[in-house]
Motif scaffolding. Structure first.
Motif, PDB file in Angstrom:
ATOM      1  N   MET A   1       0.917  -1.173   0.173  1.00 62.09           N
ATOM      2  CA  MET A   1       0.059  -0.027  -0.032  1.00 62.09           C
ATOM      3  C   MET A   1       0.800   1.501   0.046  1.00 62.09           C
ATOM      4  O   MET A   1       1.919   1.225   0.589  1.00 62.09           O
ATOM      5  N   ARG A  77     -14.107   4.045   2.003  1.00 63.51           N
ATOM      6  CA  ARG A  77     -13.561   3.197   1.232  1.00 63.51           C
ATOM      7  C   ARG A  77     -13.986   3.422  -0.277  1.00 63.51           C
ATOM      8  O   ARG A  77     -15.251   3.818  -0.375  1.00 63.51           O
ATOM      9  N   SER A  79     -14.635   2.325  -4.290  1.00 64.08           N
ATOM     10  CA  SER A  79     -14.743   1.217  -5.069  1.00 64.08           C
ATOM     11  C   SER A  79     -15.237   1.842  -6.498  1.00 64.08           C
ATOM     12  O   SER A  79     -15.259   2.989  -6.916  1.00 64.08           O
ATOM     13  N   LYS A  87      -6.355   0.708  -6.772  1.00 62.40           N
ATOM     14  CA  LYS A  87      -7.312  -0.226  -5.952  1.00 62.40           C
ATOM     15  C   LYS A  87      -7.140  -0.378  -4.696  1.00 62.40           C
ATOM     16  O   LYS A  87      -6.170   0.333  -4.145  1.00 62.40           O
ATOM     17  N   ASP A  88      -8.025  -1.211  -3.825  1.00 60.28           N
ATOM     18  CA  ASP A  88      -7.808  -1.091  -2.643  1.00 60.28           C
ATOM     19  C   ASP A  88      -7.743   0.433  -1.948  1.00 60.28           C
ATOM     20  O   ASP A  88      -6.811   0.552  -1.046  1.00 60.28           O
ATOM     21  N   THR A  89      -8.581   1.259  -2.011  1.00 57.17           N
ATOM     22  CA  THR A  89      -8.152   2.606  -1.608  1.00 57.17           C
ATOM     23  C   THR A  89      -8.926   2.724  -0.477  1.00 57.17           C
ATOM     24  O   THR A  89     -10.310   2.758  -0.765  1.00 57.17           O
ATOM     25  N   THR A  90      -8.584   3.661   0.523  1.00 60.91           N
ATOM     26  CA  THR A  90      -9.390   4.237   1.556  1.00 60.91           C
ATOM     27  C   THR A  90      -8.558   5.584   1.678  1.00 60.91           C
ATOM     28  O   THR A  90      -7.571   5.824   1.264  1.00 60.91           O
ATOM     29  N   TYR A 110      -3.580   3.556  -0.769  1.00 63.97           N
ATOM     30  CA  TYR A 110      -3.967   2.856  -2.175  1.00 63.97           C
ATOM     31  C   TYR A 110      -3.069   1.875  -2.599  1.00 63.97           C
ATOM     32  O   TYR A 110      -1.828   2.119  -2.355  1.00 63.97           O
ATOM     33  N   GLY A 111      -3.526   0.879  -3.391  1.00 65.28           N
ATOM     34  CA  GLY A 111      -2.793   0.092  -4.096  1.00 65.28           C
ATOM     35  C   GLY A 111      -2.952   0.399  -5.492  1.00 65.28           C
ATOM     36  O   GLY A 111      -3.669   1.273  -5.917  1.00 65.28           O
TER      37      GLY A 111
END
Length: 163
Positions: A1, A77, A79, A87-90, A110-111
């Protein structure tokens, strides 16, 4: 991340700064990079509230509140990031009292899509771009708070904090 964050201090109470932040579906009032917000839930803003942020280039993403603490901040979160490389983001905003002022901390974790090439892009271009975007969002929030009260911005960090 990957992580990027920035902060500023506003000469106003956390309650005063929270007021525009807590109008969750109105984020486009101070985030100039968002062209339109679509409310995906109704009712009182808080955990579970969802919005679609639409951007001028045609990309969009959905943000859902996962944490909400009145006068302290929230976490979302992300999406359905259409046209975006993450991706996989907060993301989060946090209000910290500093005497009679408030430090606003805004950040994201984030990824990246696209394997090693995406990772390189995330560490270079995207981290820089998101740092500038967060700084702009913080300044927009500060300006909105200042215009709605007697608050003033007393400090804005010049660069994004990178982890």
């Amino acid at each position: 991340m990957m992580h990027v964050e920035n902060n500023l201090v506003i000469d106003a109470s956390p309650e005063t700064v929270w007021e525009p932040l807590s109008r969750y579906m109105d984020v486009d009032k101070f985030c100039t990079g968002i062209s339109r917000v679509d409310a995906l839930t109704g009712g009182e803003d808080g955990v579970g509230s969802k919005r679609r942020n639409n951007f001028p280039n045609g990309s969009s993403l959905i943000e859902e509140v996962t944490e909400w603490t009145v006068n302290r901040g929230y976490k979302v979160r992300m999406s359905e990031m259409v046209g975006l490389p993450m991706k996989d983001t907060t993301a989060f905003t946090r209000l910290e009292p500093v005497g009679a002022k408030t430090r606003v901390v805004w950040g994201m974790d984030y990824g990246m899509k696209n394997g090693p090439l995406g990772w390189i892009m995330g560490q270079t271009m995207l981290k820089f771009f998101m740092g500038k975007t967060i700084t702009s969002n913080l300044q927009g929030l500060a300006d909105l708070v200042k215009n709605n009260s007697s608050a003033t911005v007393t400090n804005i960090a010049p660069d994004a904090k990178r982890a």
